[in-house]
Design an enzyme around this catalytic site. Structure first.
Site, PDB file in Angstrom:
ATOM      1  N   HIS A 166       0.425 -22.470  77.111  1.00 24.93           N
ATOM      2  CA  HIS A 166       1.419 -22.622  77.430  1.00 24.93           C
ATOM      3  C   HIS A 166       1.875 -21.436  76.438  1.00 24.93           C
ATOM      4  CE1 HIS A 166       4.934 -22.823  79.970  1.00 24.93           C
ATOM      5  NE2 HIS A 166       5.639 -23.400  78.566  1.00 24.93           N
ATOM      6  N   GLU A 167       2.395 -22.373  75.081  1.00 18.38           N
ATOM      7  CA  GLU A 167       3.815 -22.112  74.282  1.00 18.38           C
ATOM      8  C   GLU A 167       3.634 -20.732  73.208  1.00 18.38           C
ATOM      9  OE1 GLU A 167       6.243 -23.728  74.691  1.00 18.38           O
ATOM     10  OE2 GLU A 167       5.790 -25.467  75.632  1.00 18.38           O
TER      11      GLU A 167
ATOM     12  N   HIS B  49       4.367 -17.901  75.029  1.00 15.30           N
ATOM     13  CA  HIS B  49       5.470 -17.116  75.377  1.00 15.30           C
ATOM     14  C   HIS B  49       5.954 -16.857  74.356  1.00 15.30           C
ATOM     15  CE1 HIS B  49       7.801 -20.023  78.393  1.00 15.30           C
ATOM     16  NE2 HIS B  49       7.555 -21.727  77.693  1.00 15.30           N
TER      17      HIS B  49
ATOM     18  N   GLU C 211       8.100 -18.960  82.086  1.00 18.63           N
ATOM     19  CA  GLU C 211       7.605 -20.356  81.959  1.00 18.63           C
ATOM     20  C   GLU C 211       6.683 -19.698  83.384  1.00 18.63           C
ATOM     21  OE1 GLU C 211       7.965 -22.802  80.281  1.00 18.63           O
ATOM     22  OE2 GLU C 211       9.795 -21.628  79.635  1.00 18.63           O
TER      23      GLU C 211
ATOM     24  N   ASP D 294       2.367 -20.244  81.666  1.00 19.07           N
ATOM     25  CA  ASP D 294       1.602 -21.404  83.489  1.00 19.07           C
ATOM     26  C   ASP D 294       0.611 -20.654  82.662  1.00 19.07           C
ATOM     27  OD1 ASP D 294       3.423 -23.165  82.998  1.00 19.07           O
ATOM     28  OD2 ASP D 294       3.895 -23.474  84.552  1.00 19.07           O
TER      29      ASP D 294
ATOM     30  N   HIS E 100      11.538 -23.424  84.984  1.00 18.57           N
ATOM     31  CA  HIS E 100      10.647 -24.128  84.914  1.00 18.57           C
ATOM     32  C   HIS E 100      10.382 -23.964  86.516  1.00 18.57           C
ATOM     33  CE1 HIS E 100      10.963 -25.420  81.167  1.00 18.57           C
ATOM     34  NE2 HIS E 100       9.802 -25.825  81.128  1.00 18.57           N
TER      35      HIS E 100
ATOM     36  N   ARG F 256       3.446 -25.237  88.928  1.00 17.83           N
ATOM     37  CA  ARG F 256       2.922 -25.038  88.044  1.00 17.83           C
ATOM     38  C   ARG F 256       1.084 -25.439  88.167  1.00 17.83           C
ATOM     39  NH1 ARG F 256       6.857 -26.370  82.974  1.00 17.83           N
ATOM     40  NH2 ARG F 256       4.753 -25.600  82.226  1.00 17.83           N
TER      41      ARG F 256
END
Length: 307
Positions: A144-145, A148, A205, A209, A267, A273
């Site tokens: 996920h990060e 980003h 977000e 995800d 989010h 999610r």
């Protein structure tokens, strides 16, 4: 903690390889933009567990009987700490959070991902758990990060953290069309019967995800367990991976809070999610033998894939 830090670093490195492989196989991105994307991917700084250089709190006075004075002492320390940065180069080794905080983040200005010790615990990470659990848990968060860096906002920064366009014009147009699909899909999700997720607000977000699950899964398939079919507690490795993805988002909220959350938080609510990314991901369908007509089923041509 050193052994945990090494294991998580190995996991991050596997996810980078997985992400590179996914970039190489994108059918909508040109080779020149792919090269820039991979350069940015491998330029990402990884901060795991705790900083190599600790901040000095030697002049802070803490007393269990003086709460207000403790705060003043901490504020004084922080003021001096920030003041000392004036006219000095940016220290990219600095952490934006404490090691004990349960969080994870990507900082586009430093092109860095940060996973403090606080999040390196159950249910996200368990040093004694099998790879399916850890790749579905902290692996999904790491993916996920990493994503980003390539979402609607992160994609506007280059590998050095500067706001700079590294895309061809044609590729960025295709990317925007892909992100619009994400906006439209999440706009269709509802909570509390009539309240809908705000697709534009949550775009970054949601992109992370969807990318995070795919990247973590591909990295998991590099491991011996990921290549195997041995069941544990009656579940296959793939099923355990996806169950772990779902478990890290188990939360319960009051309706009033959820109504406020949908309108203000970038989010998506926890259930989306999980359900949002998995309804777009073919291996999830295969793992649980999902068939047309089942809840949240999407036909192959409806499933969204960006990264």
């Amino acid at each position: 903690m050193k052994m945990q830090k090494k294991r998580v670093l190995d996991l991050v490195n596997n996810l980078q390889k997985s992400f590179e492989n996914r970039i190489n196989h994108l059918d909508w991105m040109s080779d020149s933009t792919k090269q820039k994307a991979k350069e940015k991917l491998y330029a990402i700084t990884k901060k795991i567990g705790y900083p190599d250089k600790w901040r000095d709190y030697g002049n802070v006075t803490i007393d269990r009987a003086t709460y207000f004075e403790n705060l003043v002492s901490l504020r004084r320390n922080d003021y001096q700490y920030q003041l000392a940065k004036l006219n000095k180069p940016v220290d990219k080794s600095e952490w934006g959070t404490t090691p004990s905080t349960v969080t994870a983040y990507y900082n586009p200005f430093y092109n860095e991902i940060v996973f403090p010790a606080g999040i390196l615990q159950y249910p996200y990470f368990d040093f004694f758990a099998d790879d399916a659990i850890n790749y579905g848990g902290i692996g999904m968060v790491i993916g996920h990060e990493l994503t980003h860096a390539f979402d609607d906002q992160g994609a506007q920064f280059d590998k050095d953290g500067n706001v700079k366009n590294w895309w061809t014009k044609e590729d960025f147009v295709k990317f925007k069309a892909k992100t619009q699909q994400v906006i439209d899909l999440y706009n269709s999700f509802s909570v509390l019967d009539s309240v809908h997720v705000k697709g534009a607000l949550t775009l970054g977000e949601n992109t992370a995800d969807n990318g995070g699950v795919a990247i973590a899964y591909d990295a998991f398939k590099m491991t011996p367990q990921g290549k195997d079919s041995v069941q544990i507690d009656g579940f296959t490795p793939d099923q355990r991976f996806f169950l772990s993805v779902a478990r890290i988002w188990r939360v319960k909220t009051r309706d009033e809070f959820l109504r406020m959350y949908v309108n203000t938080n970038p989010h998506s609510p926890a259930m989306w999610r999980v359900n949002g990314p998995l309804m777009n991901f073919q291996p999830f369908y295969k793992a649980f033998n999902l068939q047309p007509g089942e809840k949240n089923y999407k036909s192959e041509n409806e499933r969204i894939k960006i990264w």
